[in-house]
Design an enzyme around this catalytic site. Structure first.
Site, PDB file in Angstrom:
ATOM      1  N   PHE A  67       0.894  -1.138  -0.035  1.00  0.00           N
ATOM      2  CA  PHE A  67       0.010   0.036   0.011  1.00  0.00           C
ATOM      3  C   PHE A  67       0.836   1.285  -0.190  1.00  0.00           C
ATOM      4  CE2 PHE A  67      -3.304  -2.669   2.171  1.00  0.00           C
ATOM      5  CZ  PHE A  67      -4.274  -2.694   1.119  1.00  0.00           C
TER       6      PHE A  67
ATOM      7  N   SER B 256      -2.260  -6.405  -7.387  1.00  0.00           N
ATOM      8  CA  SER B 256      -2.296  -5.363  -6.302  1.00  0.00           C
ATOM      9  C   SER B 256      -2.546  -5.738  -5.092  1.00  0.00           C
ATOM     10  CB  SER B 256      -3.075  -4.263  -6.849  1.00  0.00           C
ATOM     11  OG  SER B 256      -4.447  -4.673  -6.656  1.00  0.00           O
ATOM     12  N   ASP B 257      -2.506  -4.839  -3.992  1.00  0.00           N
ATOM     13  CA  ASP B 257      -3.167  -5.012  -2.837  1.00  0.00           C
ATOM     14  C   ASP B 257      -4.633  -4.703  -3.048  1.00  0.00           C
ATOM     15  OD1 ASP B 257      -3.818  -6.125  -0.268  1.00  0.00           O
ATOM     16  OD2 ASP B 257      -2.103  -5.067   0.886  1.00  0.00           O
ATOM     17  N   TYR B 258      -5.628  -4.774  -1.852  1.00  0.00           N
ATOM     18  CA  TYR B 258      -6.688  -4.895  -1.936  1.00  0.00           C
ATOM     19  C   TYR B 258      -7.047  -3.213  -2.261  1.00  0.00           C
ATOM     20  CZ  TYR B 258     -11.685  -5.904  -0.348  1.00  0.00           C
ATOM     21  OH  TYR B 258     -12.758  -6.208  -0.215  1.00  0.00           O
ATOM     22  N   THR B 259      -7.377  -3.024  -3.526  1.00  0.00           N
ATOM     23  CA  THR B 259      -7.996  -1.590  -3.896  1.00  0.00           C
ATOM     24  C   THR B 259      -6.574  -0.716  -4.052  1.00  0.00           C
ATOM     25  OG1 THR B 259      -8.735  -0.887  -1.790  1.00  0.00           O
ATOM     26  CG2 THR B 259     -10.403  -1.707  -3.560  1.00  0.00           C
TER      27      THR B 259
END
Ligand code: BGC
Length: 758
Positions: free
Chosen positions: A252, A283-286
């Site tokens: 992030f 990617s990470d969450y969003t």
């Protein structure tokens, strides 16, 4: 990574291998498929959704998942489990889309699937690579039985700031140990053959440097020199990639001012070009969409940036899905960039064998026979025992006799909700053994009386912040004084008090940073009052991070640190408290005296004005007015019920040449009254080099079992690369000069010898 290929493919590979710009062998089947795909279908593969049911760690959960799959707009799903649900989803992909491309099924299996092992920070304290690998193999076997073929683990972020709650999810502060653990986990999950139904893709996360977020606040910025990155933070990611990890998840945070998810230096120059990574990047969450909040532009701009940087798959945010076609039409991305990302995703599906059989991980008969078996629970119990660290054993009170008269006190003594630990979304609380139950199982003849004694904490607002996944902190109707008095009454009738105290599970983990990492006040008061009874007190301390406990440490108490031990919590704690297992865990992150010392870790540098060894304050030296420099408990620290003596440190050669190895040996004797295990640790100090060296760095270890009275010679080989570091041009070199070697049972090891690299 070894990939078993069907014979016909091996033959066609020999003839038609496609070589890409990155000089990696391509898979003809995938190339053929890419040739048939429309641009929309390619973009669809870059989209990873979650229909809910897992842990929604962002504010969004994917909508209309079914129709998106049917439209060919989904490459994978996560947060779904069970063969029947997987089958429904896979049916949509392979029966209702034009090209019948199967879905990937991901999940966060961070420390076990249904058989929950100790939190990773705890597991790392076992220093037992075979055991750690075994836990990963079991996690893979259980998860694949439920249809999952891609795991968002291992989390290998080096963490030196215990305010950061996610320190619980990794292997602590050290790059060397972290690299060994990364390797063990990747090879545990992926096995020898990814097409095997009991193995799954690993996903190394969070790339990169997430553990160095400023001020220990989650999702915060990271700014770090390249030499620090390369020497201290990047090695575990690299080790995981060298071990064959099939995927990488971006972090992030930003790195050099560019969010990792859109950072070309990180995802292409370093990962692909320098490290030769040939898997796919998610990617990470969003985290792709979050690049807007980072200040990098609108969704179309950040999506294009991320694709060009080397991101292959977009988790939940649908930025790729909704903007890449437009960017292509406007010349902001190229078809080749989209194809390349899609290729990486398809190759992973191929490696799993999904093109041959999309349903190969979907077998209704497996959950029953493979999940939460007695054998798996036995490994969880063993792993938990070995993760515990004995911090103090006042008057050798531990181990207790199984016939003791015990007051079992504390808000975590009978708290099933707090046994599994953070990031155990696939575990089930109902399966966890409480400490009270474990004591009764292991010592049925003991007299055990329980009282809660205090809440975990009394602040209702704080409890609300912590209880987002359910009641981890339950504030009793009784007033704090009533709870306390009840416990004191129970304590007075006992011969020994065991107090189970510390953090609730969700006081650490994601978005669970703390500015105060001490034991909550109400529990501190309970501990003091219990000590005031004059009875022997054993603290069983639970936490997802190092805590600041200088006051408690000074009390006449014994302390067993047990982290959050997992599904077999109570049994394992009882095994150690009653001496069926002699504790052998060693800390993998330094325990500070005070929060003001953070970041604090064993491989610190000398400075030009080092503080005196006496730790007496001196003006114009690198020290604090109001606190010592040394931690409360150093990295590598941990006691046993027995004692070990180190002697006779030897080095095979006094002078070596570049690329020569050195053997370091030491005699270890078990001088106490119990059989036991010790982690022999080797630290190195490169005395003079072109960039400032750490005072000591872990460069080898061995976990050894010795019967009481037994001696053994332990040999650790220092390989040529153990003397190397990244210099200011980021070349990995060893420089001539003297190296000091320290060997012992923690990072303060005092036996010392040196050798010279010519
Ligand atoms: C976490 C990741 C996790 C992902 C998917 C994120 O919030 O940072 O570690 O894999 O959610 O659940």
């Amino acid at each position: 990574m070894k990939i078993a290929k069907p014979l016909f493919l091996l033959i066609s590979l020999a003839v038609t291998n496609v070589i890409t710009a990155q000089n990696q062998e391509r898979i003809p089947e995938v190339e053929k498929l890419l040739g048939k795909m429309t641009i929309e279908e390619k973009i669809g593969q870059l989209n990873l959704l979650t229909p809910g049911g897992g842990v929604a760690t962002g504010s969004v959960v994917s909508k209309n998942v079914e129709s998106k799959i049917k439209a060919g707009n989904v490459g994978g799903l996560f947060g779904v489990a069970s063969p029947s649900k997987m089958k429904m989803a896979q049916d949509l992909a392979v029966k209702q889309t034009r090209l019948q491309i199967p879905l990937l099924f991901g999940s966060d299996i961070i420390h076990g699937y249904k058989t929950t092992f100790p939190i990773p920070l705890g597991l790392s304290a076992s220093w037992d690579m075979d055991l750690i690998k075994r836990t990963a193999q079991i996690a893979a076997k259980e998860a694949t039985a439920d249809g999952i073929n891609w795991n968002f683990s291992p989390m290998v972020d080096i963490a030196r700031d215990p305010r950061w709650g996610r320190i619980a999810e990794g292997a602590g502060e050290d790059a060397y140990l972290g690299s060994e653990i990364a390797k063990a986990m990747v090879t545990g999950y992926q096995g020898e053959d990814l097409t095997d139904e009991e193995t799954m893709l690993a996903c190394v996360k969070h790339f990169a440097l997430y553990g160095a977020v400023e001020a220990g606040r989650d999702y915060n910025s990271v700014d770090m020199s390249r030499v620090k990155m390369f020497n201290q933070y990047l090695p575990p990611y690299k080790a995981a990639i060298d071990a064959g990890a099939a995927s990488v998840m971006t972090s992030f945070n930003d790195v050099d001012g560019v969010p990792a998810t859109g950072n070309k230096w990180l995802l292409t120059d370093l990962l692909r070009d320098r490290w030769n990574f040939d898997g796919f990047v998610v990617s990470d969450y969003t985290s792709l969409n979050e690049m807007m909040a980072h200040g990098l532009g609108d969704l179309q701009a950040v999506s294009a940036l991320a694709l060009k940087a080397g991101l292959d798959m977009d988790m939940v945010g649908e930025g790729f899905l909704s903007t890449l076609k437009k960017s292509l039409d406007e010349g902001k991305v190229t078809e080749e960039e989209i194809t390349n990302a899609c290729r990486h995703v398809l190759e992973a599906k191929y490696k799993l064998g999904l093109f041959e059989d999309p349903y190969k991980y979907i077998d209704e008969s497996r959950p029953e026979k493979d999940i939460l078996t007695p054998e798996n629970r036995a490994v969880a119990r063993k792993a938990a025992q070995r993760s515990f660290v004995l911090l103090k054993n006042e008057n050798n009170v531990l181990p207790l006799k199984k016939s003791s008269n015990i007051a079992l006190i504390g808000p975590l003594a009978d708290s099933r909700n707090n046994m599994l630990g953070t990031w155990a979304p696939t575990g089930e609380i109902k399966n966890a053994v409480t400490i009270l139950e474990g004591f009764k199982n292991v010592a049925p003849n003991a007299r055990i009386e329980y009282a809660k004694g205090s809440n975990i904490l009394n602040d209702k607002e704080l409890a609300k912040n912590i209880n987002v996944f359910g009641p981890r902190i339950e504030i009793s109707k009784e007033l704090p004084d009533e709870l306390l008095n009840e416990a004191l009454a129970v304590a007075k009738k006992s011969e020994v008090i065991v107090a189970v105290v510390g953090e609730a599970t969700e006081m650490s983990g994601e978005a669970a940073s703390r500015t105060d990492i001490s034991i909550p006040d109400t529990q501190k008061k309970l501990i003091k009052e219990l000590v005031a009874t004059g009875k022997p007190v054993v603290l069983v301390l639970m936490s997802g991070r190092p805590l600041t406990i200088p006051e408690e440490f000074d009390l006449p108490v014994s302390i067993l640190q047990v982290w959050h031990p997992g599904v077999e919590a109570g049994n394992a704690v009882a095994d150690v408290v009653f001496g069926d297992y002699n504790p052998s865990g060693k800390l993998t992150a330094t325990w500070p005296r005070s929060i003001g010392q953070i970041p604090i870790y064993h491989s610190m540098k000398n400075t030009g004005r080092p503080a005196p060894d006496s730790e007496e304050f001196q003006k114009f030296k690198s020290n604090y007015l109001d606190e010592k420099n040394s931690p409360l408990l150093p990295f590598g620290y941990g006691l046993s019920y027995t004692t070990f003596e180190y002697s006779d440190l030897k080095i095979s050669k006094e002078k070596i040449k570049v690329n020569e190895a050195v053997e370091v040996s030491v005699t270890l004797k078990n001088t106490g009254k119990f059989d036991g295990e010790e982690v022999v640790q080797l630290y190195l100090h490169d005395v003079v080099r072109s960039i400032t060296p750490p005072n000591r760095q872990l460069k080898g270890f061995k976990k050894v079992f010795l019967k009481k009275g037994e001696s053994k010679t332990i040999t650790i080989t220092l390989k040529p690369e153990d003397l190397k570091f990244y210099n200011s041009s980021l070349e990995f070199v060893a420089e001539p000069g003297t190296f000091e070697v320290f060997v012992g049972g923690d990072s303060n090891a005092s036996l010392k010898k040196s050798f010279v690299l010519e």
